[in-house]
Structure formats: C-alpha cells, structure tokens
Write a protein that holds these residues in place. Structure first.
Motif, PDB file in Angstrom:
ATOM      1  N   ALA A   3       0.834  -1.194   0.000  1.00 35.91           N
ATOM      2  CA  ALA A   3       0.000   0.000   0.000  1.00 35.91           C
ATOM      3  C   ALA A   3       0.869   1.244   0.000  1.00 35.91           C
ATOM      4  O   ALA A   3       1.889   1.320   0.676  1.00 35.91           O
ATOM      5  CB  ALA A   3      -0.910   0.004   1.231  1.00 35.91           C
ATOM      6  N   THR A   4       0.467   2.233  -0.794  1.00 34.74           N
ATOM      7  CA  THR A   4       1.184   3.489  -0.839  1.00 34.74           C
ATOM      8  C   THR A   4       0.927   4.268   0.443  1.00 34.74           C
ATOM      9  O   THR A   4      -0.198   4.387   0.892  1.00 34.74           O
ATOM     10  CB  THR A   4       0.717   4.328  -2.046  1.00 34.74           C
ATOM     11  N   VAL A  39     -15.003   1.001  -3.997  1.00 39.19           N
ATOM     12  CA  VAL A  39     -14.336   2.091  -3.287  1.00 39.19           C
ATOM     13  C   VAL A  39     -15.355   3.072  -2.715  1.00 39.19           C
ATOM     14  O   VAL A  39     -15.200   3.557  -1.588  1.00 39.19           O
ATOM     15  CB  VAL A  39     -13.345   2.813  -4.215  1.00 39.19           C
ATOM     16  N   TYR A  54      -7.458   7.420  -0.443  1.00 39.86           N
ATOM     17  CA  TYR A  54      -6.251   7.140  -1.223  1.00 39.86           C
ATOM     18  C   TYR A  54      -4.987   7.579  -0.499  1.00 39.86           C
ATOM     19  O   TYR A  54      -3.930   6.954  -0.644  1.00 39.86           O
ATOM     20  CB  TYR A  54      -6.354   7.791  -2.596  1.00 39.86           C
ATOM     21  N   GLY A  58      -3.678   4.144  -0.489  1.00 43.13           N
ATOM     22  CA  GLY A  58      -3.098   4.077  -1.823  1.00 43.13           C
ATOM     23  C   GLY A  58      -4.061   3.596  -2.885  1.00 43.13           C
ATOM     24  O   GLY A  58      -4.117   4.143  -3.974  1.00 43.13           O
ATOM     25  N   SER A  59      -4.820   2.574  -2.551  1.00 44.57           N
ATOM     26  CA  SER A  59      -5.753   1.963  -3.496  1.00 44.57           C
ATOM     27  C   SER A  59      -6.647   1.001  -2.731  1.00 44.57           C
ATOM     28  O   SER A  59      -6.405   0.709  -1.557  1.00 44.57           O
ATOM     29  CB  SER A  59      -4.991   1.198  -4.583  1.00 44.57           C
ATOM     30  N   LYS A  60      -7.653   0.495  -3.426  1.00 48.80           N
ATOM     31  CA  LYS A  60      -8.492  -0.540  -2.824  1.00 48.80           C
ATOM     32  C   LYS A  60      -7.653  -1.771  -2.497  1.00 48.80           C
ATOM     33  O   LYS A  60      -7.797  -2.385  -1.432  1.00 48.80           O
ATOM     34  CB  LYS A  60      -9.630  -0.886  -3.773  1.00 48.80           C
ATOM     35  N   ASP A 127      -9.343  -8.795 -10.428  1.00 51.87           N
ATOM     36  CA  ASP A 127      -8.277  -7.867 -10.033  1.00 51.87           C
ATOM     37  C   ASP A 127      -6.973  -8.624  -9.802  1.00 51.87           C
ATOM     38  O   ASP A 127      -6.854  -9.368  -8.826  1.00 51.87           O
ATOM     39  CB  ASP A 127      -8.691  -7.125  -8.762  1.00 51.87           C
ATOM     40  N   ASP A 129      -4.011  -7.643  -8.834  1.00 55.17           N
ATOM     41  CA  ASP A 129      -3.278  -7.268  -7.624  1.00 55.17           C
ATOM     42  C   ASP A 129      -3.853  -7.969  -6.395  1.00 55.17           C
ATOM     43  O   ASP A 129      -3.118  -8.498  -5.553  1.00 55.17           O
ATOM     44  CB  ASP A 129      -3.319  -5.753  -7.416  1.00 55.17           C
TER      45      ASP A 129
END
Length: 202
Positions: A3-4, A39, A54, A58-60, A127, A129
């Motif tokens: 995760a960012t 999201v 976010y 960072g993302s879902k 997905d 990822d």
C-alpha cells in the motif's frame, strides 16, 4: 503489492481511525468478496472521502492488503493456532486433526461472515493485484503445512499438504454456501483419518 503511504500535510492529522477502518474493510471483504466491495461503498462505510481514502491506503488493493495482514495475524491463522495449541506435544497427524477441527468450527457463517478471507475473498476476482495478495498467502500457508509434515514424512509432504489445503479450501467454500459446523466437522474427521492412513502407509 504494498500500500502506498502518502505523508499527511504538516500540521494536519487524519480525522478517522485507520485501525478501525481496516477492521471494517476486513469484514466487508470477508462477507462479500473483494470484487463486490467498491471504493465508494468503502468510503461511505469508513466515513471518509476519496482523497483521504487514497492518502491512507493508496488503493483498494492497498486496503485489502492491510485487511489480509490483520486477518492472518489474528485467530484466523488456523494452522498456526493448532500448532501453538499442541505446545510441542502430539504427532503431525494430531496437529492436522486439530487444524481441520478448528476450521470446521470457525468457517460456518456467523454474523454474516463465513469461510476464510484468504481462501475465498478473491475467488473468480478480475483484479490481478488482489489475486496476487491472496495467492502469496495461500502459498505461504501451504509451505508451512508441508514443512511441518516433512518433519515426520518428508517423502509424502507434498501430497499430504495438498490433501490438507484442498480440504480446507473445500470446507471454506461449503461454509460460504451454508454448510454448518456439524457437516464440516464430519468431513474434517474423514480427512483426518485419510491423512493418518497415508502417513502410516508403507
């Protein structure tokens, strides 16, 4: 995928509880599967707007990774719990019996949640990822079981690890389809007997 982690603007603090957000997301992903939770819904459930979402995750997929980490570090890590409960006692077959029995007890639906988050959250997911995250955890879980079996039966460890992990995946899927504890316990005992026979076979 990691995760960012974006830095918060100087002098400002997040207005929501990240730990509670991860817990809530974990439950949503567990109950409905990764793809079925959007999201926008996550933002509503967590009480945050997209920029905050976010910035925090960072993302879902980043939030899903955090949810998975929390899940496997808790009581849902069934094999680790069974091994710890043995306290160094019992043979491999006894620990596997305990693992299967614990899965039968934990997987049935309770409060809208059933099965295993790792095994079922990305089943048929589109997905890559998210699928990569659960695939890595599945591999790690199978490796731990295989290595443990290998302490007594190294030549059978691969096949027996497949037996156990396939059985657990099936139990999780059946629990999500409504199988109760009694049904899963009966199945777990059958697999446990099959495991012991294979361990003892020449």
């Amino acid at each position: 995928m990691t995760a960012t982690k974006n830095a918060e603007p100087r002098g400002r603090r997040r207005s929501f509880d990240v730990d509670r957000a991860v817990e809530t997301a974990m439950r949503l992903f567990h109950a409905r599967g990764y793809d079925a939770v959007g999201v926008a819904e996550l933002g509503t459930e967590l009480g945050i707007k997209p920029p905050s979402f976010y910035a925090a995750f960072g993302s879902k997929a980043g939030l899903f990774e955090r949810a998975l980490q929390r899940y496997v570090q808790g009581e849902a890590n069934i094999f680790a719990r069974a091994l710890a409960e043995s306290e160094g006692g019992g043979d491999v077959a006894a620990v596997i019996d305990r693992t299967l029995a614990l899965a039968a007890r934990l997987y049935p639906r309770r409060d809208g949640v059933a099965g295993c988050l790792v095994l079922d959250a990305t089943r048929n997911s589109a997905d890559p990822d998210a699928c990569a995250l659960t695939a890595a955890l599945k591999r790690a879980g199978r490796t731990a079981i295989r290595d443990f079996i290998a302490t007594e039966a190294p030549e059978k460890a691969e096949a027996l690890a497949d037996l156990v992990t396939t059985a657990m995946a099936g139990m999780s899927a059946q629990a999500r389809d409504g199988a109760d504890e009694a049904t899963l316990t009966a199945f777990a005992k059958t697999i446990g007997r099959a495991f012991r026979r294979e361990m003892e076979a020449d």
